[in-house]
Motif scaffolding. Structure first.
Motif, PDB file in Angstrom:
ATOM      1  N   LEU A  64      10.389   1.091  22.410  1.00 56.18           N
ATOM      2  CA  LEU A  64      10.527  -0.177  21.684  1.00 56.18           C
ATOM      3  C   LEU A  64      10.243  -1.363  22.590  1.00 56.18           C
ATOM      4  CD1 LEU A  64      11.254  -1.403  18.953  1.00 56.18           C
ATOM      5  CD2 LEU A  64      13.658  -1.439  19.682  1.00 56.18           C
ATOM      6  N   GLY A  65      10.652  -1.254  23.857  1.00 57.27           N
ATOM      7  CA  GLY A  65      10.372  -2.316  24.812  1.00 57.27           C
ATOM      8  C   GLY A  65       8.871  -2.522  25.012  1.00 57.27           C
ATOM      9  N   PHE A  66       8.140  -1.410  25.108  1.00 58.11           N
ATOM     10  CA  PHE A  66       6.682  -1.509  25.228  1.00 58.11           C
ATOM     11  C   PHE A  66       6.068  -2.154  23.992  1.00 58.11           C
ATOM     12  CE2 PHE A  66       6.729   2.034  28.478  1.00 58.11           C
ATOM     13  CZ  PHE A  66       6.154   1.274  29.487  1.00 58.11           C
ATOM     14  N   ILE A  67       6.542  -1.740  22.818  1.00 65.01           N
ATOM     15  CA  ILE A  67       5.993  -2.278  21.568  1.00 65.01           C
ATOM     16  C   ILE A  67       6.221  -3.788  21.486  1.00 65.01           C
ATOM     17  CG2 ILE A  67       6.263  -2.288  19.047  1.00 65.01           C
ATOM     18  CD1 ILE A  67       6.882   0.722  19.254  1.00 65.01           C
ATOM     19  N   LEU A  68       7.442  -4.240  21.812  1.00 65.29           N
ATOM     20  CA  LEU A  68       7.752  -5.672  21.763  1.00 65.29           C
ATOM     21  C   LEU A  68       6.926  -6.458  22.784  1.00 65.29           C
ATOM     22  CD1 LEU A  68      11.648  -5.496  21.348  1.00 65.29           C
ATOM     23  CD2 LEU A  68       9.931  -6.032  19.591  1.00 65.29           C
ATOM     24  N   TYR A  69       6.717  -5.853  23.953  1.00 68.81           N
ATOM     25  CA  TYR A  69       5.897  -6.519  24.976  1.00 68.81           C
ATOM     26  C   TYR A  69       4.462  -6.688  24.495  1.00 68.81           C
ATOM     27  CZ  TYR A  69       3.051  -7.067  29.167  1.00 68.81           C
ATOM     28  OH  TYR A  69       2.125  -7.512  30.075  1.00 68.81           O
ATOM     29  N   TRP A  70       3.890  -5.606  23.927  1.00 69.18           N
ATOM     30  CA  TRP A  70       2.510  -5.681  23.439  1.00 69.18           C
ATOM     31  C   TRP A  70       2.374  -6.697  22.312  1.00 69.18           C
ATOM     32  CZ3 TRP A  70       2.989   0.256  23.367  1.00 69.18           C
ATOM     33  CH2 TRP A  70       2.647   0.766  24.620  1.00 69.18           C
ATOM     34  N   GLN A  71       3.371  -6.716  21.434  1.00 74.78           N
ATOM     35  CA  GLN A  71       3.315  -7.671  20.333  1.00 74.78           C
ATOM     36  C   GLN A  71       3.376  -9.110  20.852  1.00 74.78           C
ATOM     37  OE1 GLN A  71       2.351  -5.074  17.874  1.00 74.78           O
ATOM     38  NE2 GLN A  71       2.971  -6.926  16.786  1.00 74.78           N
ATOM     39  N   ALA A  72       4.252  -9.337  21.841  1.00 74.85           N
ATOM     40  CA  ALA A  72       4.375 -10.688  22.409  1.00 74.85           C
ATOM     41  C   ALA A  72       3.119 -11.093  23.176  1.00 74.85           C
ATOM     42  CB  ALA A  72       5.594 -10.744  23.334  1.00 74.85           C
ATOM     43  N   ALA A  73       2.472 -10.098  23.814  1.00 79.02           N
ATOM     44  CA  ALA A  73       1.265 -10.394  24.594  1.00 79.02           C
ATOM     45  C   ALA A  73       0.014 -10.479  23.730  1.00 79.02           C
ATOM     46  CB  ALA A  73       1.076  -9.324  25.667  1.00 79.02           C
TER      47      ALA A  73
END
Length: 297
Positions: free
Chosen positions: A194-203
């Motif tokens: 989930l942390g990776f997904i949120l990072y990609w979405q924010a980036a």
């Protein structure tokens, strides 16, 4: 034996066909993601699988199993390790499919049962009879032929066989219910995914929400991961282990057929010789296991 007892295996066969058939056809699903990075697909697979599995446990009123596992630190450590291996296996498989190496992924799952035999011998003290040794040697010859003739190590096949073999070994040692155990495993690594997904979405590099079809594919990862397991669990309750053992080769066989005939991947003389040796090894091993079971009281 009553008529109802004789009819019992019929739904078991159906569940096994659904489980192994869906696993064998999974490359068709992963191909739909196109150029989406494998690690991004994997992260969504973990998160949505956790959501789906927890929902199933709630519906089946089996959260007590989940709670008992969650209160055992020793089991949690084992399941965290097995979850890491499972995540690696899932990720490598998705990568292999989208890198147009479906044939090699099928090789990995053909090798896996015999690798598991070796793990049982080394770590669980299980003894191999002469037919099992013969089967393992034949499989090793098949892999050696692949490496020598093509001049490359089939690392995807090896990684899939090793990661899933070690995963199976840990789950055997842990002795937990399959559904609750998988729910714990996916939940333990969900924060990272989930942390990776949120990072990609924010980036701005995350593809979730970019289009409705792709978003539905991401969410569907939970269903296509968990449903075959549900079917397999139902099959395992109704069928002898030897029957399941024979049917498990349906999945890599379907993968191989997809790779060669649908995705037009190369299948050379070297592939034919290597796969033939491994197929003979599996036939020897499965027949020996079947005959041992028939002789058992």
């Amino acid at each position: 034996m009553t008529d109802s007892q004789r009819a019992l295996p019929a739904p078991g066969i159906l569940y096994a066909l659904l489980a192994y058939g869906s696993w064998g056809l999974l490359p068709l699903y992963w191909k739909l993601f196109g150029n989406t990075p494998a690690v991004q697909v994997l992260s969504h697979r973990i998160v949505w699988s956790a959501v789906f599995l927890i929902a199933v446990l709630v519906i089946q009123r089996r959260m007590d199993e989940f709670g008992k596992l969650w209160r055992s630190p020793r089991l949690l450590v084992t399941l965290l390790t097995s979850a890491t291996l499972l995540s690696c296996n899932w990720g490598i498989y998705i990568y292999g499919v989208n890198a147009e190496r479906v044939v090699e992924t099928s090789l990995g799952y053909f090798i896996n049962p015999l690798f598991s035999v070796l793990l049982g011998c080394v770590f669980l003290g299980e003894r191999l009879n002469r037919w099992q040794i013969f089967a393992v040697v034949l499989a090793a010859m098949g892999v050696a032929n692949f490496i020598i003739d093509l001049g490359q190590v089939p690392w995807i096949a090896f990684a899939l066989a090793v990661s899933f073999g070690l995963y199976g070994l840990l789950r055997k040692i842990a002795a937990v219910q399959p559904m609750a155990g998988l729910a714990i495993e996916t939940l333990l690594i969900t924060p990272i995914a989930l942390g990776f997904i949120l990072y990609w979405q924010a980036a701005g590099t995350g593809q979730f929400g970019n289009s409705l079809p792709l978003t539905l594919l991401f969410i569907g990862c939970g269903v296509i991961t968990s449903m075959p397991l549900l079917w397999f669990n139902n099959a395992a309750k109704r069928l002898p282990l030897t029957t399941l053992g024979f049917m498990q080769y349906m999945a890599p066989t379907l993968q191989l057929l997809l790779g060669v005939f649908l995705f037009q991947e190369p299948f050379t003389r070297t592939h034919l010789i290597s796969f033939s040796l491994i197929w003979i090894a599996l036939a020897v091993y499965s027949t020996n296991a079947f005959l041992k079971t028939r002789r058992s009281p």
